[in-house]
Design a protein around this motif. Structure first.
Motif, PDB file in Angstrom:
ATOM      1  N   ARG A   7       0.991  -1.190   0.150  1.00 20.25           N
ATOM      2  CA  ARG A   7       0.084  -0.052  -0.027  1.00 20.25           C
ATOM      3  C   ARG A   7       0.878   1.338  -0.154  1.00 20.25           C
ATOM      4  O   ARG A   7       1.981   1.271   0.848  1.00 20.25           O
ATOM      5  CB  ARG A   7      -0.940  -0.010   1.341  1.00 20.25           C
ATOM      6  CG  ARG A   7      -1.779   1.277   1.215  1.00 20.25           C
ATOM      7  CD  ARG A   7      -2.754   0.970   2.496  1.00 20.25           C
ATOM      8  NE  ARG A   7      -3.674   2.259   2.622  1.00 20.25           N
ATOM      9  CZ  ARG A   7      -3.972   2.612   3.731  1.00 20.25           C
ATOM     10  NH1 ARG A   7      -3.544   2.126   4.814  1.00 20.25           N
ATOM     11  NH2 ARG A   7      -4.897   3.782   3.666  1.00 20.25           N
ATOM     12  N   SER A   8       0.738   2.135  -0.894  1.00 19.84           N
ATOM     13  CA  SER A   8       1.372   3.582  -0.914  1.00 19.84           C
ATOM     14  C   SER A   8       0.265   4.526  -0.910  1.00 19.84           C
ATOM     15  O   SER A   8      -0.742   4.499  -1.033  1.00 19.84           O
ATOM     16  CB  SER A   8       2.042   3.505  -2.261  1.00 19.84           C
ATOM     17  OG  SER A   8       3.178   4.572  -2.426  1.00 19.84           O
ATOM     18  N   LEU A   9       1.091   5.820  -1.033  1.00 17.09           N
ATOM     19  CA  LEU A   9       0.220   7.180  -0.758  1.00 17.09           C
ATOM     20  C   LEU A   9      -0.482   7.414  -2.314  1.00 17.09           C
ATOM     21  O   LEU A   9      -0.018   6.962  -3.484  1.00 17.09           O
ATOM     22  CB  LEU A   9       1.319   8.279  -0.858  1.00 17.09           C
ATOM     23  CG  LEU A   9       0.880   9.549  -0.680  1.00 17.09           C
ATOM     24  CD1 LEU A   9       1.718  10.691   0.255  1.00 17.09           C
ATOM     25  CD2 LEU A   9       0.400  10.414  -2.041  1.00 17.09           C
ATOM     26  N   SER A  10      -1.858   7.833  -1.757  1.00 18.48           N
ATOM     27  CA  SER A  10      -2.700   7.959  -3.070  1.00 18.48           C
ATOM     28  C   SER A  10      -3.685   9.105  -2.854  1.00 18.48           C
ATOM     29  O   SER A  10      -4.201   9.383  -1.648  1.00 18.48           O
ATOM     30  CB  SER A  10      -3.534   6.526  -3.454  1.00 18.48           C
ATOM     31  OG  SER A  10      -4.447   6.290  -2.441  1.00 18.48           O
ATOM     32  N   ASP A  38       5.439   5.414   4.293  1.00 23.49           N
ATOM     33  CA  ASP A  38       5.626   6.870   3.626  1.00 23.49           C
ATOM     34  C   ASP A  38       5.910   7.412   5.142  1.00 23.49           C
ATOM     35  O   ASP A  38       5.349   8.015   5.853  1.00 23.49           O
ATOM     36  CB  ASP A  38       4.251   7.403   3.297  1.00 23.49           C
ATOM     37  CG  ASP A  38       3.810   6.785   1.826  1.00 23.49           C
ATOM     38  OD1 ASP A  38       4.655   5.974   1.404  1.00 23.49           O
ATOM     39  OD2 ASP A  38       2.666   6.611   1.791  1.00 23.49           O
ATOM     40  N   GLN A  39       7.221   7.592   5.340  1.00 23.13           N
ATOM     41  CA  GLN A  39       7.761   8.031   6.602  1.00 23.13           C
ATOM     42  C   GLN A  39       8.514   9.532   6.392  1.00 23.13           C
ATOM     43  O   GLN A  39       9.011  10.055   7.428  1.00 23.13           O
ATOM     44  CB  GLN A  39       8.744   7.205   7.174  1.00 23.13           C
ATOM     45  CG  GLN A  39       8.156   5.925   7.719  1.00 23.13           C
ATOM     46  CD  GLN A  39       7.153   6.086   8.957  1.00 23.13           C
ATOM     47  OE1 GLN A  39       7.222   6.730   9.508  1.00 23.13           O
ATOM     48  NE2 GLN A  39       6.030   5.231   8.544  1.00 23.13           N
ATOM     49  N   GLY A  40       8.639   9.810   5.164  1.00 19.45           N
ATOM     50  CA  GLY A  40       9.513  10.980   4.845  1.00 19.45           C
ATOM     51  C   GLY A  40       8.570  12.283   5.051  1.00 19.45           C
ATOM     52  O   GLY A  40       7.516  12.216   5.392  1.00 19.45           O
ATOM     53  N   CYS A 109      -2.403  18.626  -8.439  1.00 19.72           N
ATOM     54  CA  CYS A 109      -2.026  18.679  -7.308  1.00 19.72           C
ATOM     55  C   CYS A 109      -0.915  17.545  -6.898  1.00 19.72           C
ATOM     56  O   CYS A 109      -1.224  16.453  -7.495  1.00 19.72           O
ATOM     57  CB  CYS A 109      -3.241  18.313  -6.442  1.00 19.72           C
ATOM     58  SG  CYS A 109      -2.905  17.879  -4.531  1.00 19.72           S
ATOM     59  N   LYS A 110       0.287  17.973  -6.286  1.00 21.88           N
ATOM     60  CA  LYS A 110       1.129  16.829  -6.184  1.00 21.88           C
ATOM     61  C   LYS A 110       1.335  16.675  -4.666  1.00 21.88           C
ATOM     62  O   LYS A 110       1.478  17.687  -4.024  1.00 21.88           O
ATOM     63  CB  LYS A 110       2.517  17.359  -6.789  1.00 21.88           C
ATOM     64  CG  LYS A 110       2.559  17.159  -8.110  1.00 21.88           C
ATOM     65  CD  LYS A 110       3.919  17.629  -8.897  1.00 21.88           C
ATOM     66  CE  LYS A 110       4.001  17.396 -10.364  1.00 21.88           C
ATOM     67  NZ  LYS A 110       5.334  17.803 -11.016  1.00 21.88           N
ATOM     68  N   VAL A 111       1.369  15.473  -4.190  1.00 15.64           N
ATOM     69  CA  VAL A 111       1.645  14.930  -2.791  1.00 15.64           C
ATOM     70  C   VAL A 111       2.888  14.013  -2.717  1.00 15.64           C
ATOM     71  O   VAL A 111       2.813  13.189  -3.446  1.00 15.64           O
ATOM     72  CB  VAL A 111       0.453  14.335  -2.218  1.00 15.64           C
ATOM     73  CG1 VAL A 111       0.717  14.063  -0.652  1.00 15.64           C
ATOM     74  CG2 VAL A 111      -0.761  15.330  -2.255  1.00 15.64           C
ATOM     75  N   LYS A 112       3.882  14.436  -2.003  1.00 13.48           N
ATOM     76  CA  LYS A 112       5.007  13.587  -1.665  1.00 13.48           C
ATOM     77  C   LYS A 112       5.355  13.541  -0.324  1.00 13.48           C
ATOM     78  O   LYS A 112       5.274  14.503   0.532  1.00 13.48           O
ATOM     79  CB  LYS A 112       6.171  14.370  -2.274  1.00 13.48           C
ATOM     80  CG  LYS A 112       6.160  14.714  -3.579  1.00 13.48           C
ATOM     81  CD  LYS A 112       7.612  15.641  -4.320  1.00 13.48           C
ATOM     82  CE  LYS A 112       7.404  15.927  -5.644  1.00 13.48           C
ATOM     83  NZ  LYS A 112       8.611  16.613  -6.174  1.00 13.48           N
ATOM     84  N   LYS A 113       5.442  12.073   0.064  1.00 15.94           N
ATOM     85  CA  LYS A 113       5.791  11.763   1.511  1.00 15.94           C
ATOM     86  C   LYS A 113       6.606  10.410   1.239  1.00 15.94           C
ATOM     87  O   LYS A 113       6.054   9.287   1.368  1.00 15.94           O
ATOM     88  CB  LYS A 113       4.584  11.442   2.252  1.00 15.94           C
ATOM     89  CG  LYS A 113       5.049  11.287   3.806  1.00 15.94           C
ATOM     90  CD  LYS A 113       3.848  11.123   4.859  1.00 15.94           C
ATOM     91  CE  LYS A 113       4.334  10.973   6.219  1.00 15.94           C
ATOM     92  NZ  LYS A 113       5.249  11.850   6.885  1.00 15.94           N
ATOM     93  N   ALA A 114       7.847  10.669   1.127  1.00 14.09           N
ATOM     94  CA  ALA A 114       8.745   9.463   0.731  1.00 14.09           C
ATOM     95  C   ALA A 114       8.821   8.237   1.584  1.00 14.09           C
ATOM     96  O   ALA A 114       8.551   8.112   2.637  1.00 14.09           O
ATOM     97  CB  ALA A 114      10.234   9.875   0.753  1.00 14.09           C
ATOM     98  N   PRO A 115       8.435   7.189   0.708  1.00  6.75           N
ATOM     99  CA  PRO A 115       8.728   7.009  -0.661  1.00  6.75           C
ATOM    100  C   PRO A 115       7.468   7.317  -1.665  1.00  6.75           C
ATOM    101  O   PRO A 115       7.624   7.025  -2.950  1.00  6.75           O
ATOM    102  CB  PRO A 115       9.148   5.645  -0.931  1.00  6.75           C
ATOM    103  CG  PRO A 115       8.367   4.726   0.125  1.00  6.75           C
ATOM    104  CD  PRO A 115       8.199   5.685   1.287  1.00  6.75           C
ATOM    105  N   GLY A 116       6.259   7.505  -1.023  1.00  8.23           N
ATOM    106  CA  GLY A 116       5.054   7.685  -1.778  1.00  8.23           C
ATOM    107  C   GLY A 116       4.958   9.063  -2.383  1.00  8.23           C
ATOM    108  O   GLY A 116       5.242  10.092  -2.101  1.00  8.23           O
ATOM    109  N   VAL A 117       4.419   8.899  -3.736  1.00  9.39           N
ATOM    110  CA  VAL A 117       4.396  10.050  -4.549  1.00  9.39           C
ATOM    111  C   VAL A 117       2.934   9.982  -5.533  1.00  9.39           C
ATOM    112  O   VAL A 117       2.781   8.887  -5.825  1.00  9.39           O
ATOM    113  CB  VAL A 117       5.372  10.299  -5.656  1.00  9.39           C
ATOM    114  CG1 VAL A 117       4.966  11.552  -6.452  1.00  9.39           C
ATOM    115  CG2 VAL A 117       6.932  10.703  -5.095  1.00  9.39           C
ATOM    116  N   ALA A 118       2.141  11.042  -5.348  1.00 10.26           N
ATOM    117  CA  ALA A 118       0.779  10.958  -6.398  1.00 10.26           C
ATOM    118  C   ALA A 118       0.557  12.317  -6.846  1.00 10.26           C
ATOM    119  O   ALA A 118       1.025  13.632  -6.255  1.00 10.26           O
ATOM    120  CB  ALA A 118      -0.125  10.499  -5.393  1.00 10.26           C
TER     121      ALA A 118
END
Length: 354
Positions: A7-10, A38-40, A109-118
């Motif tokens: 499961r990743s950022l979405s 997603d810990q970044g 709209c861009k959301v980043k929280k490494a390692p997740g990106v959407a």
């Protein structure tokens, strides 16, 4: 076979097109979910690709390092804001206030929280509500005439929809109008008095509507021939009046000019001419006095000489004193010298006194 799904950022909000009216506020949703991996640090970035040019995507608002930055895009400065006070809760939506036509474009709209990106894109369309709508009759509202009813908004984004209604009397529209009740113009043919009444026109588009009213009053034809004749008579009377005024002014000027010329001829510094009558009388009187002291033998020659010598100047404008022969002395002068006038009796041819 054992399969593992990570499961990743979405971003859960679907892509969509948003339509709003100019001056209103557009809500651009962007909700996301995180995964345990997603810990970044959380970074949220909104970009715009304007529709009116080919400029590359530009940042309009940014959240990074627990701070918000919104001073990137001059055209939206002060008009773009995050809707949530806690972005970490999963809501990165924004509001764009006081929309302008220049705001039309694609927003991302861009959301980043490494390692997740959407990321997700949204189309923003800004429309103009119909406003300043005017209803009027194009033509002469007379029985038997053809004219048009027009409905024109001052502004409004296309496509526009029109709807005509009759608000007075029977509220029934002529059958010939039915096909045009949803257009901006109604063509009226062979108008009758039954068409008179109050009509409304409503203009709509996807973001608003506007309305105007029209009072139609179909009347009998006016007497155009009488109006034309009246206008001609009025013009002729005006021309006659103008001619009289010009004539009177010209006459008055001629009279004033004549008076000035007369006054100019009579000059106060020129002495009045001597009386011709008195001059002639004094001249003749002097000669009569002289005759009294002359002998009969001199009468004939003297008379001819004296009367032939009456100066012509006495009868001109500027008289002069008559000039007597140097040999003769006028009676008034003789009187001053002490002479006494003596009457000499006439004598006959033989020398006797008559």
């Amino acid at each position: 076979v054992l399969m593992y799904f990570t499961r990743s950022l979405s971003i859960t909000t679907p892509e969509q097109m948003i339509e709003k009216a100019r001056g209103e506020t557009a809500y651009l949703p962007c909700k996301f979910t995180l995964s345990p991996e997603d810990q970044g640090p959380l970074d949220i970035e909104w970009l715009i690709s304007p529709a009116d040019n080919q400029v590359v995507d530009q940042v309009i608002i940014l959240y990074s390092g627990d701070k918000m930055y919104d001073d990137y895009y001059p055209d939206l400065k002060g008009r773009v804001h995050f809707t949530s006070n806690d972005l970490k809760s999963g809501d990165a939506s924004i509001n764009v206030t006081n929309l302008q036509l220049s705001d039309i474009g694609t927003y991302q709209c861009k959301v980043k929280k490494a390692p997740g990106v959407a990321n997700k894109k949204f189309q923003l369309v800004v429309l103009v509500k119909p406003s300043g709508t005017r209803c009027y009759v194009d033509g002469s509202e007379e029985i038997g005439n053809d004219f048009k009813l027009k409905c024109e908004p001052k502004e409004g984004s296309l496509p526009l929809q029109y709807e005509w209604q009759k608000l007075s009397d029977s509220q029934k529209l002529p059958t010939s109008w039915l096909s045009e009740m949803t257009s901006s113009v109604i063509s009226v043919k062979n108008a009758s008095s039954e068409y008179s009444g109050t009509y409304s026109c409503t203009v709509k588009n996807r973001v608003g509507s506007d309305q105007c009213l029209l009072r139609l009053n179909v009347v009998p034809p006016s007497n155009k021939a009488g109006l034309i004749a009246g206008a001609i008579i009025g013009i002729l009377l005006a021309l006659v009046l103008i001619g009289l005024i010009i004539f009177c002014c010209h006459k008055k000027r001629r009279e004033e000019k004549y008076e000035k010329e007369v006054h100019h001829d009579i000059r106060e510094d020129v002495p009045p001419p001597k009386s011709r009558t008195s001059t002639a009388r004094s001249y003749i009187g002097s000669n009569h006095s002289s005759l009294g002291s002359m002998s009969p033998s001199n009468m004939e020659g003297y008379s001819k000489t004296q009367y032939n010598q009456v100066p012509s100047e006495d009868f001109e404008r500027t008289p002069q004193s008559p000039t007597l022969p140097p040999a003769k002395v006028a009676a008034p002068n003789l009187s001053r010298m002490g002479a006494v006038p003596v009457m000499i009796p006439a004598q006959s041819k033989d020398g006797s006194i008559v």
